[in-house]
Design a protein around this motif. Sequence first.
Motif, PDB file in Angstrom:
ATOM      1  N   TYR A 244       0.836  -1.199   0.000  1.00 48.03           N
ATOM      2  CA  TYR A 244       0.000   0.000   0.000  1.00 48.03           C
ATOM      3  C   TYR A 244       0.875   1.255   0.000  1.00 48.03           C
TER       4      TYR A 244
ATOM      5  N   LEU B 245       4.018   7.227   2.822  1.00 44.49           N
ATOM      6  CA  LEU B 245       4.244   5.999   3.583  1.00 44.49           C
ATOM      7  C   LEU B 245       3.887   4.782   2.747  1.00 44.49           C
TER       8      LEU B 245
ATOM      9  N   ARG C  61      -4.565 -10.851   3.897  1.00 45.99           N
ATOM     10  CA  ARG C  61      -5.693  -9.937   3.747  1.00 45.99           C
ATOM     11  C   ARG C  61      -6.828 -10.373   4.667  1.00 45.99           C
ATOM     12  N   GLY C  62      -7.815  -9.519   4.858  1.00 48.63           N
ATOM     13  CA  GLY C  62      -8.952  -9.862   5.689  1.00 48.63           C
ATOM     14  C   GLY C  62      -9.053  -8.968   6.886  1.00 48.63           C
ATOM     15  N   ALA C  63     -10.033  -9.243   7.739  1.00 49.96           N
ATOM     16  CA  ALA C  63     -10.338  -8.366   8.871  1.00 49.96           C
ATOM     17  C   ALA C  63      -9.153  -8.223   9.824  1.00 49.96           C
ATOM     18  N   ASN C  64      -8.328  -9.246   9.937  1.00 47.30           N
ATOM     19  CA  ASN C  64      -7.189  -9.196  10.858  1.00 47.30           C
ATOM     20  C   ASN C  64      -5.880  -8.829  10.183  1.00 47.30           C
ATOM     21  N   GLU C  65      -5.981  -8.298   8.964  1.00 49.78           N
ATOM     22  CA  GLU C  65      -4.756  -7.931   8.249  1.00 49.78           C
ATOM     23  C   GLU C  65      -3.930  -6.955   9.068  1.00 49.78           C
ATOM     24  N   LYS C  66      -2.630  -7.207   9.153  1.00 49.84           N
ATOM     25  CA  LYS C  66      -1.717  -6.348   9.888  1.00 49.84           C
ATOM     26  C   LYS C  66      -0.792  -5.662   8.897  1.00 49.84           C
ATOM     27  N   LEU C  67      -0.837  -4.350   8.875  1.00 49.69           N
ATOM     28  CA  LEU C  67       0.033  -3.577   7.992  1.00 49.69           C
ATOM     29  C   LEU C  67       1.330  -3.228   8.695  1.00 49.69           C
TER      30      LEU C  67
ATOM     31  N   PHE D 121       4.438  -0.729   8.315  1.00 54.09           N
ATOM     32  CA  PHE D 121       4.775   0.516   7.632  1.00 54.09           C
ATOM     33  C   PHE D 121       6.272   0.761   7.607  1.00 54.09           C
ATOM     34  N   GLY D 122       6.718   1.410   6.535  1.00 50.42           N
ATOM     35  CA  GLY D 122       8.058   1.961   6.509  1.00 50.42           C
ATOM     36  C   GLY D 122       8.079   3.293   7.239  1.00 50.42           C
TER      37      GLY D 122
ATOM     38  N   SER E  82     -16.054  -3.909   9.669  1.00 51.38           N
ATOM     39  CA  SER E  82     -15.838  -5.320   9.959  1.00 51.38           C
ATOM     40  C   SER E  82     -14.733  -5.495  10.991  1.00 51.38           C
ATOM     41  N   SER E  83     -13.838  -4.561  11.044  1.00 49.58           N
ATOM     42  CA  SER E  83     -12.789  -4.573  12.060  1.00 49.58           C
ATOM     43  C   SER E  83     -12.246  -3.163  12.227  1.00 49.58           C
TER      44      SER E  83
ATOM     45  N   GLN F  77      -8.736  -1.019  13.850  1.00 45.66           N
ATOM     46  CA  GLN F  77      -7.381  -1.118  14.378  1.00 45.66           C
ATOM     47  C   GLN F  77      -6.947   0.207  14.990  1.00 45.66           C
TER      48      GLN F  77
ATOM     49  N   TYR G 228      -3.309   2.239  15.798  1.00 46.35           N
ATOM     50  CA  TYR G 228      -1.881   2.325  15.539  1.00 46.35           C
ATOM     51  C   TYR G 228      -1.310   3.470  16.369  1.00 46.35           C
TER      52      TYR G 228
ATOM     53  N   PRO H 163       3.429   4.273  11.305  1.00 46.99           N
ATOM     54  CA  PRO H 163       2.538   3.761  12.356  1.00 46.99           C
ATOM     55  C   PRO H 163       2.849   2.300  12.670  1.00 46.99           C
TER      56      PRO H 163
ATOM     57  N   LEU I  62       1.090  -1.102  14.520  1.00 45.26           N
ATOM     58  CA  LEU I  62      -0.186  -1.654  14.969  1.00 45.26           C
ATOM     59  C   LEU I  62      -0.147  -1.993  16.459  1.00 45.26           C
TER      60      LEU I  62
ATOM     61  N   THR J  63      -6.145  -5.088  16.977  1.00 44.00           N
ATOM     62  CA  THR J  63      -7.262  -5.231  16.040  1.00 44.00           C
ATOM     63  C   THR J  63      -8.463  -5.750  16.822  1.00 44.00           C
TER      64      THR J  63
ATOM     65  N   ARG K 211     -11.959  -1.016   8.716  1.00 47.05           N
ATOM     66  CA  ARG K 211     -12.078  -1.747   7.443  1.00 47.05           C
ATOM     67  C   ARG K 211     -13.553  -1.971   7.190  1.00 47.05           C
TER      68      ARG K 211
END
Lengths: 115, 113
Positions: A33, A91, A98-104, A106-107, B30-31, B33, B35, B43, B45, B48, B92
């Motif tokens: 992203y 950024l 992917r999905g509801a628990n997706e953790k991004l 970041f740089g 749906s969720s 988060q 950060y 950022p 995390l 969630t 999300r």
Amino acid sequence: GAGVSQSPSNKVTEKGKDVELRCDPISGHTALYWYRQSLGQGLEFLIYFQGNSAPDKSGLPSDRFSAERTGGSVSTLTIQRTQQEDSAVYLCASSFDRGANEKLFFGSGTQLSVL
Amino acid sequence: TQLLEQSPQFLSIQEGENLTVYCNSSSVFSSLQWYRQEPGEGPVLLVTVVTGGEVKKLKRLTFQFGDARKDSSLHITAAQPGDTGLYLCAGRNVTGANSKLTFGKGITLSVRP
């Protein structure tokens, strides 16, 4: 690498010049992203890659902005004919799942200043 | 466009105080988060939450997702200077495999020693 790497960390350019910003995601992360963060603003979504394709480009502000991703890894965000309003922190983030628990992840971002 | 409103925008407190900050929307997520972002960094995390009414604790931080999944709160007990930073919530949407996170503008927290 251990984390998402972005380069350069700072870029100062003159109005009208083109700039390229680079993102090296975490190895194995298929989603990538680009976000833009201006002073006092939240993160503004620009574009999302899944592998080398970009299913969602809806956040690109104008046709001066483009991005590509090659080999399912490195991504480049290009801004042509930069304007002062393009000044912001850009950024990059990557994720594996992917999905509801997706953790991004970041740089640290590229601080772009257009004079 | 799904908007997330965060409040207060700025907060400056003394070490040891408790605080609660909020993330509100008219949209269902749906969720959601949270950060934390420190100057010059991206950022990171914290948590969630997925289920309406869900409460999660991370040391001195307590996160709650509203029953209707439209809002969330973050409570910090006995704040420390290390808690200083920009706190961003991100939601999300409920549909689409290609759904993306929508971020709020963030809450700037300063904890004075």
